[in-house]
Write an enzyme that holds these catalytic residues in place. Structure first.
Site, PDB file in Angstrom:
ATOM      1  N   CYS A   1       0.819  -1.200   0.000  1.00 52.35           N
ATOM      2  CA  CYS A   1       0.000   0.000   0.000  1.00 52.35           C
ATOM      3  C   CYS A   1       0.856   1.254   0.000  1.00 52.35           C
ATOM      4  O   CYS A   1       2.079   1.199   0.040  1.00 52.35           O
ATOM      5  CB  CYS A   1      -0.895   0.022   1.245  1.00 52.35           C
ATOM      6  SG  CYS A   1      -1.909  -1.441   1.465  1.00 52.35           S
TER       7      CYS A   1
ATOM      8  N   ARG B   1      -4.652   1.028  -1.248  1.00 56.61           N
ATOM      9  CA  ARG B   1      -4.417  -0.407  -1.086  1.00 56.61           C
ATOM     10  C   ARG B   1      -4.168  -1.119  -2.406  1.00 56.61           C
ATOM     11  O   ARG B   1      -4.915  -0.962  -3.371  1.00 56.61           O
ATOM     12  CB  ARG B   1      -5.618  -1.057  -0.389  1.00 56.61           C
ATOM     13  CG  ARG B   1      -5.393  -2.536  -0.073  1.00 56.61           C
ATOM     14  CD  ARG B   1      -6.618  -3.183   0.516  1.00 56.61           C
ATOM     15  NE  ARG B   1      -6.340  -4.592   0.817  1.00 56.61           N
ATOM     16  CZ  ARG B   1      -7.254  -5.538   0.893  1.00 56.61           C
ATOM     17  NH1 ARG B   1      -8.530  -5.243   0.691  1.00 56.61           N
ATOM     18  NH2 ARG B   1      -6.911  -6.788   1.160  1.00 56.61           N
TER      19      ARG B   1
ATOM     20  N   ALA C   1      -4.329  -4.802  -3.195  1.00 58.45           N
ATOM     21  CA  ALA C   1      -4.862  -5.982  -2.520  1.00 58.45           C
ATOM     22  C   ALA C   1      -4.144  -7.238  -2.998  1.00 58.45           C
ATOM     23  O   ALA C   1      -4.316  -7.661  -4.147  1.00 58.45           O
ATOM     24  CB  ALA C   1      -6.367  -6.095  -2.771  1.00 58.45           C
TER      25      ALA C   1
ATOM     26  N   ASN D   1       2.037  -0.549   5.085  1.00 56.62           N
ATOM     27  CA  ASN D   1       2.559  -0.708   3.730  1.00 56.62           C
ATOM     28  C   ASN D   1       3.503  -1.897   3.762  1.00 56.62           C
ATOM     29  O   ASN D   1       4.528  -1.857   4.445  1.00 56.62           O
ATOM     30  CB  ASN D   1       3.302   0.557   3.291  1.00 56.62           C
ATOM     31  CG  ASN D   1       4.047   0.368   1.972  1.00 56.62           C
ATOM     32  OD1 ASN D   1       3.697  -0.477   1.164  1.00 56.62           O
ATOM     33  ND2 ASN D   1       5.092   1.158   1.774  1.00 56.62           N
ATOM     34  N   GLY D   2       3.168  -2.961   3.052  1.00 51.98           N
ATOM     35  CA  GLY D   2       4.044  -4.120   3.024  1.00 51.98           C
ATOM     36  C   GLY D   2       3.288  -5.416   3.242  1.00 51.98           C
ATOM     37  O   GLY D   2       2.064  -5.471   3.124  1.00 51.98           O
TER      38      GLY D   2
ATOM     39  N   ASP E   1      -3.059 -10.173   6.705  1.00 54.72           N
ATOM     40  CA  ASP E   1      -1.912  -9.943   7.576  1.00 54.72           C
ATOM     41  C   ASP E   1      -2.027  -8.612   8.305  1.00 54.72           C
ATOM     42  O   ASP E   1      -1.431  -8.430   9.380  1.00 54.72           O
ATOM     43  CB  ASP E   1      -0.609 -10.013   6.774  1.00 54.72           C
ATOM     44  CG  ASP E   1      -0.555  -9.000   5.631  1.00 54.72           C
ATOM     45  OD1 ASP E   1      -1.626  -8.653   5.091  1.00 54.72           O
ATOM     46  OD2 ASP E   1       0.544  -8.560   5.262  1.00 54.72           O
TER      47      ASP E   1
ATOM     48  N   GLY F   1      16.111 -11.269  -6.786  1.00 51.26           N
ATOM     49  CA  GLY F   1      17.300 -11.808  -6.120  1.00 51.26           C
ATOM     50  C   GLY F   1      18.060 -10.806  -5.291  1.00 51.26           C
ATOM     51  O   GLY F   1      19.232 -11.034  -4.971  1.00 51.26           O
TER      52      GLY F   1
END
Length: 641
Positions: free
Chosen positions: A2, A44, A46, A70-71, A94, A356
């Protein structure tokens, strides 16, 4: 994933500049206020539990705590079982897990989070705003304090709007940008606007701001593991970290460059993707020395991925303009432009991509690590080492970059003073260049600024690394990784509403890597030894036992081709704002030397000219009020009450 923004300590604002964060979260918007002194907002993207009930800002049932995040918290399912058994949940997100953890445990819960995050929690009872950033700095958190008002945002532009455009360019930040190619935390390009450093938690309460570190990467004690034992543990950690980052309610892909790190992530992700065909994406250039697509395509073919490969060979000037705007402040990583391009392509197919990032910084992937044994044995540390380094600097001040004496001085300086030379080896505009590049007034203003940053923020031995290689790795993960690579990927991906995840930056994996013996990272003349050995189980040796190319872009050529017109236009305009900082005659001289360089002997001034182009383009962007002065900043102290 977000965008977040908020204002605390003043009457509630009518609305927050959420439209400036739509690209970070185009799926939904939310705004919350207590009607008195706190307003929080969120846009957001989603990814997990796309149900509207998971929208933000999210308030707990008691009404005391309100969260904007955010995350992603990748281990949210495990945390429900281990820490929140018996709790009633309204969603499967979460975000709610983090909210209930905070309600129950407060800032102690940070120790249990595996993920990338920047969040803020308003405590209505105590009238306090808590905020935190993940351990490595994957997600940004910018803030400012003005007249007893605390403002924060995921990006600079909405924060500047909350400050009514009342900002001033920080001269020292311009100096650091020209030195490193980025403005390092805790600074930003503006006075009084700061970046929360990775692994930190803070609270704003009753006009007082306090910030402290909640996590540090420890390099000691070393693990007593054989090569085989270390390989088994490493493989288990990488597999677990990748499996966690495949959790999503939307399609997931991988940015596959063809190097060791992304090839390993691709191989394991393809195996762990629960029968779904993985999508992979790569980008290349016309210049063969920068093009790794054939290696990426070989890995994609081996694991049967749905592979998309593009070539960046047109519209470079337009993409340059987009890059300058997207990053908000001067940002000179030459791979930022291709990163934006490949994320744009990936976003047409998926909403989440793995990459990576992190493998080089903790497993010793850069060439400078290769001679750590030499410097460990022969370096002169302390005062006399610096004096000798400084003398070599002065002696080479007026030498051609093609001369053997200049090359010797570079090697000599790199050898005699390890920690300062680790930093100086990564400088683009060095002290000897500043004498002829900077305008006298600007040089006077920034005198000593860079040295104070290096001494008090960068070279401080916070994490107790004893081995020279570990000290080098420590600097790079705190400096280059956090302020360059992770910023590059966050902006490049979120500009196109794409979430980027980095399995190799799982903190459990990184804690394991930090405590490995240096001999498992560089051995038999091979960098990144243990990670290379693991990757060879999944990818043919010939694909990984080759010189490191790195993900970059041919800016040496671009400044004399696709971007030449912009460079010449800048030189032709005596009123250009860049000339308030730099001497136009020096830049003109560098352009001439670069265009007439002998490609067989020297690389010219391509990177310096690229940085000057970026800075010049950024300075010419419209700026409203530029008279504001923020609170004083003292290196090494942060903003701690």
């Amino acid at each position: 994933m977000c965008g977040i923004v908020g204002r605390v300590g003043a009457p509630s604002v009518k609305s927050l500049p959420l439209d400036r964060l739509d690209h970070r979260g185009p799926d939904d918007r939310g705004e919350w206020t207590n009607g008195r002194n706190c307003t929080l907002g969120n846009t957001r993207l989603a990814i997990i539990d796309r149900d509207p009930r998971s929208r933000q800002p999210m308030t707990d049932p008691s009404g005391r705590f309100t969260l904007v995040l955010n995350g992603e918290i990748y281990n949210y399912r495990e945390l429900v079982r281990e820490r929140l058994a018996g709790e009633a949940f309204r969603t499967k997100s979460d975000t709610e897990v983090l909210l209930l953890l905070w309600r129950k445990f407060g800032s102690r819960c940070l120790a249990w989070l595996r993920g990338m995050f920047a969040f803020a929690v308003w405590d209505e009872r105590d009238e306090a705003l808590w905020f935190a950033r993940d351990r490595f700095g994957k997600k940004p958190f910018l803030y400012s304090v003005r007249e007893s008002v605390f403002c924060f945002a995921s990006e600079l532009e909405p924060l500047v709007i909350l400050l009514n455009g009342n900002v001033a360019v920080l001269d020292g930040a311009v100096e650091l940008f020209l030195t490193y190619g980025f403005v390092p935390a805790p600074l930003s390009i503006y006075e009084g606007v700061f970046k929360l450093k990775p692994g930190c938690v803070g609270v704003w309460r009753r006009d007082n701001l306090s910030i402290e570190s909640y996590w540090k990467l420890r390099f000691e004690p070393k693990l007593a593991l054989s090569k085989q034992e270390a390989l088994i543990e490493l493989e288990a950690h990488v597999r677990e970290a990748t499996r966690l980052r495949l959790r999503a309610d939307v399609p997931v892909g991988v940015l596959l460059s063809g190097g060791i790190d992304s090839s390993l992530v691709t191989a394991i992700a393809a195996q762990e993707n629960e029968g779904r065909r993985l999508k992979t994406f790569s980008i290349g250039f016309r210049e063969e020395s920068f093009d790794e697509r054939k290696y990426a395509e070989a890995v994609a073919s081996r694991y049967g991925t749905e592979h998309v490969s593009i070539v960046l060979d047109e519209n470079i000037a337009d993409r340059f303009e987009e890059m300058v705007v997207r990053y908000g402040e001067p940002f000179g990583d030459k791979s930022a432009l291709p990163s934006l391009a490949i994320c744009e392509q990936a976003a047409k197919n998926v909403k989440v991509i793995l990459n990576g990032d992190g493998g080089d910084e903790l497993f010793a992937g850069y060439s400078k690590y290769h001679i750590s044994w030499f410097r460990e044995t022969l370096s002169l540390d302390g005062y006399w080492g610096y004096q000798l380094s400084d003398w070599l600097d002065r002696r080479s001040a007026h030498l051609s970059v093609d001369s053997w004496l200049w090359r010797f001085s570079r090697v000599g300086r790199f050898a005699v003073y390890p920690l300062f030379q680790i930093v100086k080896s990564d400088q683009f505009v060095r002290r000897i260049d500043r004498r002829i590049l900077y305008q006298p007034a600007f040089r006077e203003k920034v005198q000593g600024f860079r040295r104070r940053y290096e001494t008090n923020e960068l070279l401080a031995a916070e994490d107790g690394a004893k081995k020279l290689l570990d000290r080098m790795l420590e600097i790079d993960y705190r400096h280059y990784l956090a302020n360059d690579l992770l910023v590059k990927m966050d902006i490049a991906s979120m500009s196109h509403s794409l979430e980027a995840r980095s399995p190799l930056l799982d903190h459990v994996l990184m804690e394991f890597a930090a405590q490995l013996d240096p001999g498992l990272k560089i051995r038999d003349g091979r960098q990144k030894y243990l990670l290379r050995e693991l990757t060879s189980r999944y990818v043919p040796r010939e694909a990984i036992d080759r010189p490191k190319q790195g993900f970059s872009a041919p800016v040496d050529a671009w400044v004399t081709t696709e971007l030449r017109e912009r460079l010449q236009d800048m030189l032709a305009r005596s009123s250009h704002r860049l000339w308030g900082y730099c001497r136009r005659d020096t830049v003109r001289k560098w352009v001439g030397e670069h265009e007439n360089r002998d490609n067989r002997r020297g690389t010219g001034h391509g990177q310096r000219l690229w940085l000057l182009l970026v800075l010049g383009a950024w300075l010419e962007r419209p700026v409203s009020k530029v008279t504001g002065r923020g609170p004083a900043f003292r290196f090494g102290a942060g903003l701690r009450s």
